[in-house]
Design a protein around this motif. Sequence first.
Motif, short mmCIF file in Angstrom:
data_model
loop_
_atom_site.label_atom_id
_atom_site.label_comp_id
_atom_site.label_asym_id
_atom_site.label_seq_id
_atom_site.Cartn_x
_atom_site.Cartn_y
_atom_site.Cartn_z
N ALA A 301 -0.54 -64.76 -10.75
CA ALA A 301 -0.76 -64.94 -12.19
C ALA A 301 -2.08 -65.63 -12.52
O ALA A 301 -2.56 -65.53 -13.65
N ASP A 302 -2.68 -66.31 -11.56
CA ASP A 302 -3.90 -67.06 -11.85
C ASP A 302 -5.16 -66.20 -11.86
O ASP A 302 -6.23 -66.66 -12.25
N LYS A 303 -5.03 -64.93 -11.46
CA LYS A 303 -6.21 -64.06 -11.40
C LYS A 303 -5.81 -62.62 -11.67
O LYS A 303 -4.98 -62.05 -10.96
N SER A 304 -6.40 -62.02 -12.71
CA SER A 304 -6.08 -60.63 -13.03
C SER A 304 -6.68 -59.71 -11.98
O SER A 304 -7.50 -60.13 -11.15
N GLY A 305 -6.26 -58.46 -11.99
CA GLY A 305 -6.76 -57.49 -11.02
C GLY A 305 -8.25 -57.24 -11.20
O GLY A 305 -8.80 -57.34 -12.29
N THR A 306 -8.91 -56.92 -10.10
CA THR A 306 -10.33 -56.60 -10.16
C THR A 306 -10.52 -55.26 -10.87
O THR A 306 -9.73 -54.34 -10.70
N VAL A 307 -11.60 -55.17 -11.66
CA VAL A 307 -11.86 -53.94 -12.41
C VAL A 307 -13.29 -53.48 -12.19
O VAL A 307 -14.19 -54.27 -11.89
N PHE A 308 -13.48 -52.18 -12.34
CA PHE A 308 -14.83 -51.61 -12.27
C PHE A 308 -15.55 -51.87 -13.59
O PHE A 308 -15.02 -51.61 -14.66
N LEU A 309 -16.76 -52.39 -13.49
CA LEU A 309 -17.58 -52.66 -14.67
C LEU A 309 -18.58 -51.52 -14.86
O LEU A 309 -19.56 -51.42 -14.11
N ALA A 367 -10.61 -56.01 -27.11
CA ALA A 367 -11.76 -56.80 -26.67
C ALA A 367 -11.34 -58.07 -25.95
O ALA A 367 -11.97 -58.48 -24.97
N GLU A 368 -10.28 -58.69 -26.41
CA GLU A 368 -9.80 -59.92 -25.77
C GLU A 368 -9.34 -59.63 -24.35
O GLU A 368 -9.69 -60.34 -23.40
N ALA A 369 -8.54 -58.57 -24.20
CA ALA A 369 -8.04 -58.22 -22.87
C ALA A 369 -9.18 -57.80 -21.95
O ALA A 369 -9.21 -58.14 -20.77
N MET A 370 -10.15 -57.05 -22.51
CA MET A 370 -11.28 -56.59 -21.70
C MET A 370 -12.11 -57.76 -21.21
O MET A 370 -12.55 -57.79 -20.06
N ALA A 371 -12.34 -58.74 -22.09
CA ALA A 371 -13.14 -59.90 -21.69
C ALA A 371 -12.45 -60.68 -20.58
O ALA A 371 -13.10 -61.15 -19.63
N LYS A 372 -11.14 -60.84 -20.67
CA LYS A 372 -10.39 -61.55 -19.62
C LYS A 372 -10.50 -60.81 -18.30
O LYS A 372 -10.75 -61.40 -17.24
N ALA A 373 -10.32 -59.49 -18.35
CA ALA A 373 -10.38 -58.69 -17.12
C ALA A 373 -11.79 -58.61 -16.57
O ALA A 373 -12.01 -58.63 -15.36
#
Length: 426
Positions: A301-309, A367-373
Amino acid sequence: MKRKLIAAVGVAGMVVGLAACGNGGDDKAKADAGPKEITVWVMDGSAPKAWIDEVNKEFSAKHPGVTVKVEEQKWTGIQEKVTTALSESNPPDVLELGNTQTAGYAVTGGLADLTKDRAQLGADAWQKSMLASAEVEGKLYSAPWYAANRVVIYDKKAFAKAGVTPPTTRDEWVAGLEKLKAADPASQPIYLPGQSWYVLAGLIWDEGGDLAVKDGSKWKGGLGTPQAASAMDFYKKLQSFSTAPKDKDEATPQQATDIVPKGGVASWIGLGWEATGAEKALKEAGKEADFGYFPIPGKTADKSGTVFLGGSNLAVTERSKNKELAKEWLALAAGKDQMTKYAVETKGALLPNQTGANFTPAAGSFAEAMAKAGANGKITPVTAGWANVETEPNPIKEFMTKVLKGEDAAKAGADADAEIAKRINK
């Protein structure tokens, strides 16, 4: 937004031959003569008019008599156009490049080496995940500009009916999908095509692996590894909750406009422009569009999944006749003040190159979810040969389909790695 993310497509050999053209020895002398004008190429939809006008106004105040000519380009055919422009004697001074394109143009001599200009450009403030795409073998060839990434988009009504709240771990995610399936067996808890390889890339990175790694002076594929097998195992678990085809990607058919609007999809993984497109299509069909958003969950829970930027960089061309002015324009455009204004103008739809410039998005927004990820984002291997890997038939996609259809992950991965090595080392 769709246009912007096309920047993630590689250059696939279109930059070969630039180095042979060289850099005219009298370029600097020419730059010192006559009226000054710098030309900036930006892609259609990347630079809001109010923002670019503000950048140029501030630049002109510092450099009276210098004209900034901004030319908007289309993504269609841009690779060939850029390749041609960089080989000629009068290219644009500054240009936007997709973040996976930069390495290809840098190694063939088309871009100015900005390594000595790092302090002037403010490179220390740039997000490390974005900076990676601007550097090649320790040298800086561009400034990261903006990026965007995928998040999970869900139907609030379907989640409420099943008693599911946005998960923060992989285990919670799977448990939620099981509840969704039980609550409505006729619907898909998640729509996930078999070849959504950007999603798989994030899972591989979560396992500590990569799509390809440097091995001495060469590159080798990373799909025949235990890390990739583990990532594919989790992807297979997610995909089991979907009726999407195992041999297609998210654009075939287009998930946002061809699948989601038909109904029966409780969640899916997509980009901002896809969420907007799906909302529009649903409303046009007379259906309710009430989406929620959360980052792809990580293992804990302390770190969301890695995403492609996916995103774009701004570079100065090697043959620019006004390199110093071009660098000053670049420093201004990529600096904190203007990037803060950029984030506001784009309403948080894109991530600026530095955390200090982030737009504060509305609670519960994409945008909020995207910024977190995005804080946990990465890009594909930074090498000119990577563009060859992404050409069809894409070996990563073929690997995914084989495993989803029952082939051993190690064998399918080894076959894919052989093809990746052949392409990436061209």
